[in-house]
Design a protein around this motif. Structure first.
Motif, short mmCIF file in Angstrom:
data_model
loop_
_atom_site.label_atom_id
_atom_site.label_comp_id
_atom_site.label_asym_id
_atom_site.label_seq_id
_atom_site.Cartn_x
_atom_site.Cartn_y
_atom_site.Cartn_z
N MET A 1 39.65 18.90 42.75
CA MET A 1 39.68 20.06 43.62
C MET A 1 38.64 21.06 43.13
O MET A 1 38.57 21.38 41.96
CB MET A 1 41.08 20.67 43.61
N SER A 2 37.84 21.56 44.03
CA SER A 2 36.81 22.53 43.65
C SER A 2 37.32 23.94 43.87
O SER A 2 38.33 24.18 44.52
CB SER A 2 35.54 22.28 44.45
N ASP A 3 36.56 24.88 43.35
CA ASP A 3 36.91 26.29 43.47
C ASP A 3 36.84 26.71 44.94
O ASP A 3 35.93 26.33 45.66
CB ASP A 3 35.93 27.11 42.63
N VAL A 4 37.79 27.52 45.38
CA VAL A 4 37.80 27.97 46.76
C VAL A 4 36.89 29.17 46.98
O VAL A 4 36.64 29.56 48.12
CB VAL A 4 39.24 28.32 47.24
N LEU A 5 36.38 29.74 45.90
CA LEU A 5 35.48 30.89 46.00
C LEU A 5 34.05 30.45 45.72
O LEU A 5 33.82 29.50 44.96
CB LEU A 5 35.88 31.97 45.00
N THR A 6 33.12 31.16 46.28
CA THR A 6 31.71 30.90 45.99
C THR A 6 31.43 31.40 44.57
O THR A 6 32.19 32.22 44.03
CB THR A 6 30.79 31.64 46.98
N PRO A 7 30.35 30.94 43.97
CA PRO A 7 30.02 31.43 42.62
C PRO A 7 29.91 32.97 42.54
O PRO A 7 30.37 33.57 41.56
CB PRO A 7 28.70 30.76 42.31
N SER A 8 29.34 33.59 43.55
CA SER A 8 29.21 35.05 43.50
C SER A 8 30.59 35.73 43.66
O SER A 8 30.86 36.75 43.01
CB SER A 8 28.25 35.56 44.57
N GLN A 9 31.47 35.15 44.49
CA GLN A 9 32.82 35.70 44.62
C GLN A 9 33.59 35.53 43.31
O GLN A 9 34.30 36.44 42.88
CB GLN A 9 33.57 35.00 45.76
N ARG A 10 33.46 34.36 42.69
CA ARG A 10 34.15 34.12 41.42
C ARG A 10 33.63 35.07 40.34
O ARG A 10 34.39 35.63 39.57
CB ARG A 10 33.96 32.67 40.97
N SER A 11 32.33 35.28 40.33
CA SER A 11 31.73 36.20 39.36
C SER A 11 32.29 37.61 39.55
O SER A 11 32.62 38.29 38.58
CB SER A 11 30.21 36.21 39.51
N TYR A 12 32.41 38.03 40.80
CA TYR A 12 32.96 39.35 41.08
C TYR A 12 34.41 39.45 40.60
O TYR A 12 34.79 40.42 39.95
CB TYR A 12 32.89 39.66 42.58
N CYS A 13 35.20 38.44 40.90
CA CYS A 13 36.61 38.44 40.47
C CYS A 13 36.73 38.52 38.95
O CYS A 13 37.53 39.28 38.42
CB CYS A 13 37.33 37.18 40.98
N MET A 14 35.92 37.74 38.26
CA MET A 14 35.97 37.73 36.80
C MET A 14 35.49 39.07 36.23
O MET A 14 35.98 39.50 35.18
CB MET A 14 35.13 36.59 36.23
N SER A 15 34.56 39.72 36.90
CA SER A 15 34.05 41.01 36.41
C SER A 15 35.09 42.11 36.52
O SER A 15 34.98 43.14 35.87
CB SER A 15 32.78 41.41 37.17
N ARG A 16 36.10 41.91 37.34
CA ARG A 16 37.17 42.90 37.52
C ARG A 16 38.21 42.84 36.41
O ARG A 16 39.07 43.71 36.33
CB ARG A 16 37.89 42.71 38.87
N ILE A 17 38.18 41.80 35.58
CA ILE A 17 39.15 41.68 34.49
C ILE A 17 38.80 42.69 33.42
O ILE A 17 37.70 42.68 32.87
CB ILE A 17 39.17 40.24 33.93
N LYS A 18 39.75 43.57 33.14
CA LYS A 18 39.50 44.66 32.22
C LYS A 18 39.64 44.20 30.77
O LYS A 18 40.47 43.38 30.44
CB LYS A 18 40.49 45.79 32.48
N GLY A 19 38.83 44.78 29.91
CA GLY A 19 38.93 44.51 28.49
C GLY A 19 39.50 45.69 27.74
O GLY A 19 39.96 45.57 26.61
N LYS A 20 39.47 46.87 28.36
CA LYS A 20 39.98 48.09 27.75
C LYS A 20 40.91 48.76 28.73
O LYS A 20 40.81 48.59 29.93
CB LYS A 20 38.83 49.05 27.44
N ASN A 21 41.81 49.57 28.17
CA ASN A 21 42.75 50.36 28.98
C ASN A 21 43.56 49.51 29.95
O ASN A 21 43.78 49.88 31.10
CB ASN A 21 42.00 51.46 29.74
N THR A 22 44.01 48.37 29.47
CA THR A 22 44.86 47.51 30.29
C THR A 22 46.25 48.14 30.39
O THR A 22 46.61 49.02 29.59
CB THR A 22 44.98 46.11 29.68
N VAL A 23 47.02 47.69 31.35
CA VAL A 23 48.36 48.24 31.55
C VAL A 23 49.22 48.09 30.28
O VAL A 23 49.85 49.07 29.84
CB VAL A 23 49.05 47.62 32.79
N PRO A 24 49.27 46.90 29.65
CA PRO A 24 50.08 46.80 28.42
C PRO A 24 49.58 47.74 27.32
O PRO A 24 50.38 48.37 26.61
CB PRO A 24 49.91 45.34 28.00
#
Length: 137
Positions: A1-24
């Motif tokens: 099964m391949s990714d349902v998102l395009t590479p640019s969409q996947r890149s955008y999604c991954m860029s939204r993952i925070k490394g600082k000031n997370t909820v926990p």
């Protein structure tokens, strides 16, 4: 099964993952501040701890269950499994190495799983409190 998102969409999604000031992380900071503990969040220590108690030389990391391989809640993606297995193992190895380096430099390292903050934040604050009491000179 391949990714349902395009590479640019996947890149955008991954860029939204925070490394600082997370909820926990914010929950822990708020709980510690309410308990009267003062800490620093900006530091140049190896591994970039989430919280640093300079006087006691205590470094606190808030580890996400997925990213740091929690033994209770870690999941393993089926899509692109080889990449993720390698990535997550590298994260775990890096965490162990950071612990060694900081310990060698005289720091006490406290690692907190994100699920611990959801389940019982009071016990996490208590554990950090005990560590601080032992470390204050």
């Amino acid at each position: 099964m391949s990714d349902v998102l395009t590479p640019s969409q996947r890149s955008y999604c991954m860029s939204r993952i925070k490394g600082k000031n997370t909820v926990p992380e914010l929950r822990l900071r708020k709980a510690l501040w309410s308990a009267g503990y003062r800490y620093r969040i900006k530091n140049r220590l190896p591994g970039k701890p989430d919280l640093v108690f300079v006087g006691a030389k205590v470094a606190v990391f808030v580890d996400g269950c997925f990213w740091h391989g929690c033994p209770v809640h870690a999941t393993h993606p089926k899509l692109n499994a080889d990449f993720w297995t390698t990535k997550l193992k590298r994260n775990i190895c890096r965490d162990k190495e950071v612990n060694k380096v900081l310990t060698k430099e005289g720091w006490v390292v406290v690692r907190v799983w994100e699920h611990e903050l959801k389940d019982d934040i009071a016990s996490v604050v208590h554990r950090i409190s005990l560590t601080l009491q032992r470390g204050i000179k």
